[in-house]
Design an enzyme around this catalytic site. Structure first.
Site, mmCIF file in Angstrom:
data_model
loop_
_atom_site.group_PDB
_atom_site.id
_atom_site.type_symbol
_atom_site.label_atom_id
_atom_site.label_comp_id
_atom_site.label_asym_id
_atom_site.label_seq_id
_atom_site.Cartn_x
_atom_site.Cartn_y
_atom_site.Cartn_z
ATOM 1 N N ARG A 51 18.116 28.983 26.083
ATOM 2 C CA ARG A 51 17.717 30.083 25.191
ATOM 3 C C ARG A 51 16.302 30.562 25.400
ATOM 4 N NH1 ARG A 51 21.471 27.674 23.083
ATOM 5 N NH2 ARG A 51 20.269 25.895 23.730
ATOM 6 N N THR A 52 15.367 29.614 25.410
ATOM 7 C CA THR A 52 13.969 30.055 25.387
ATOM 8 C C THR A 52 13.641 30.829 26.658
ATOM 9 O OG1 THR A 52 13.471 28.152 24.029
ATOM 10 C CG2 THR A 52 11.594 29.289 25.005
ATOM 11 N N LYS A 80 4.438 18.622 44.265
ATOM 12 C CA LYS A 80 3.505 18.182 45.320
ATOM 13 C C LYS A 80 2.234 17.610 44.711
ATOM 14 C CE LYS A 80 4.803 22.041 48.347
ATOM 15 N NZ LYS A 80 4.240 23.275 48.938
ATOM 16 N N ARG A 101 6.830 26.055 29.456
ATOM 17 C CA ARG A 101 7.401 24.882 28.776
ATOM 18 C C ARG A 101 7.073 23.664 29.625
ATOM 19 N NH1 ARG A 101 13.367 24.212 26.316
ATOM 20 N NH2 ARG A 101 12.286 25.410 24.728
ATOM 21 N N HIS A 129 6.575 24.276 19.099
ATOM 22 C CA HIS A 129 7.435 25.300 19.717
ATOM 23 C C HIS A 129 7.274 26.588 18.908
ATOM 24 C CE1 HIS A 129 10.556 27.200 21.850
ATOM 25 N NE2 HIS A 129 11.507 26.280 21.786
HETATM 26 C C1 NCD Z 1 14.733 23.420 21.023
HETATM 27 C C2 NCD Z 1 13.627 22.848 21.894
HETATM 28 O O1 NCD Z 1 13.611 23.084 23.101
HETATM 29 O O2 NCD Z 1 12.770 22.200 21.309
HETATM 30 N N1 NCD Z 1 15.523 24.326 21.713
HETATM 31 C C3 NCD Z 1 15.144 25.629 21.732
HETATM 32 O O3 NCD Z 1 14.174 25.999 22.328
HETATM 33 N N2 NCD Z 1 15.873 26.494 21.003
HETATM 34 C C4 NCD Z 1 15.501 22.397 20.293
HETATM 35 C C5 NCD Z 1 16.154 21.293 21.077
HETATM 36 O O4 NCD Z 1 16.045 21.205 22.304
HETATM 37 O O5 NCD Z 1 16.813 20.473 20.414
#
Ligand code: NCD
Length: 307
Positions: A51-52, A80, A101, A129
């Protein structure tokens, strides 16, 4: 240079502005379809994501911009031995804005200190997040029409669940918020979130292992997945993974206008039968996540003088 590392980097007024822009995008998508023409978003994902990452990419495409990046650490120079600081310096030569991320808490902050373009934290380890929180806030605004006087239950992995930490931090700034923290003993909310966020804001909260006990009081139930990748041993994960499974039976005592949220991915925490319950909001959160990321990209690029 403005970045988004922690939801606290945005004031309550700025969050309201982002929500207003997101709602305007939803109502008039054509108006925004060319505003980022020629601009590039880099998605640097050192950890898995559906999703993100895809919502950031869809957001940039819907603004008329372009996207570059990688979706796993192995395919980048991190494999590397390149540092996050160097990666950020390099990528800011190619892109106008970065979404990162990383499994290590604080990595996007380090990137922001070394980048010449805005950096957005798309999830750092078990920490924060903030863009999921923006998606959650847009959902709450559209479902409930307010952020104050809400009783919010957080259920599942409150220790490693970064979406929980950021959403609590955002909600703690509104009046009349009550928080019910539902988790097994081992997965309780970290004490720093209690001492640095809940206590200073004077937020009323209870900690319990029972979902049933508080169900009738909740306006919002925020379910979460037990974060397998953050466990030190598989045995503990297996013992805790099915601590809470939301079923229609358990919802019998819930308010008729409860909002059931989940950042997704879902493993077992919500029975699929609940998907057709009008109170289920988790797929709406997904769509809202794209619109609010569009609003955020616009805000940060404008602030950086790039559009
Ligand atoms: C979440 C995350 O990555 O923290 N997912 C997301 O980005 N919607 C929640 C999860 O991974 O459980």
């Amino acid at each position: 240079m403005r970045h988004l590392i922690d939801i606290q980097n945005l004031s309550v007024e700025e969050i309201e502005d982002l929500i207003n822009v997101a709602n305007d995008i939803i109502a008039n998508p054509k108006k925004y379809s060319e505003v980022c023409r020629g601009k590039k978003l880099a998605t640097l994902f050192f950890e898995p994501s559906t999703r993100t990452r895809l919502s950031f990419e869809a957001a940039m495409y819907e603004l008329g911009g372009n996207v570059l990046g990688f979706s796993e650490a192995q395919s980048s120079s991190a494999s590397k031995g390149e540092s996050v600081a160097d990666t950020a310096k390099v990528v800011s030569c190619y892109a106008d804005i970065i979404a990162m991320r990383h499994p290590k808490e604080g990595a996007p902050l380090v990137a922001s200190m070394n980048s010449d373009v805005p950096v957005i934290n798309a999830g750092d380890g078990g920490h924060f997040h903030p863009t999921q929180t923006l998606a959650d806030l847009l959902t709450i605004q559209r479902e409930k029409g307010r952020f104050d006087n809400l009783t919010v239950g957080f259920c599942g992995d409150l220790k490693f669940g970064r979406t929980v930490h950021s959403l609590i931090s955002a909600l703690a700034r509104y009046k009349g918020i009550k928080v019910v923290l539902i988790s097994p003993e081992e997965l309780k909310l970290p004490s720093y979130v209690k001492s640095e966020v809940l206590k200073p804001a004077g937020i009323e909260y209870v900690q319990t292992e029972s979902l049933e006990e508080y169900m009738p009081e909740l306006d919002i139930l925020y379910m979460t997945r037990v974060q397998r990748e953050r466990f030190f041993n598989e045995e503990d994960y297996l013992r805790l993974k099915d601590s809470y499974i939301l079923t229609p039976q358990k919802l019998k005592t819930a308010k008729p206008d409860l909002s059931i949220m989940h950042p997704l991915p879902r493993v077992n925490e919500i029975s699929v039968e609940i998907d057709k319950d009008p109170r289920a909001c988790y797929f709406k959160q997904v769509l809202n996540g794209k619109y609010i990321r569009m609003a955020l990209i616009l805000m940060l690029l404008k602030d950086a003088g790039k559009i």
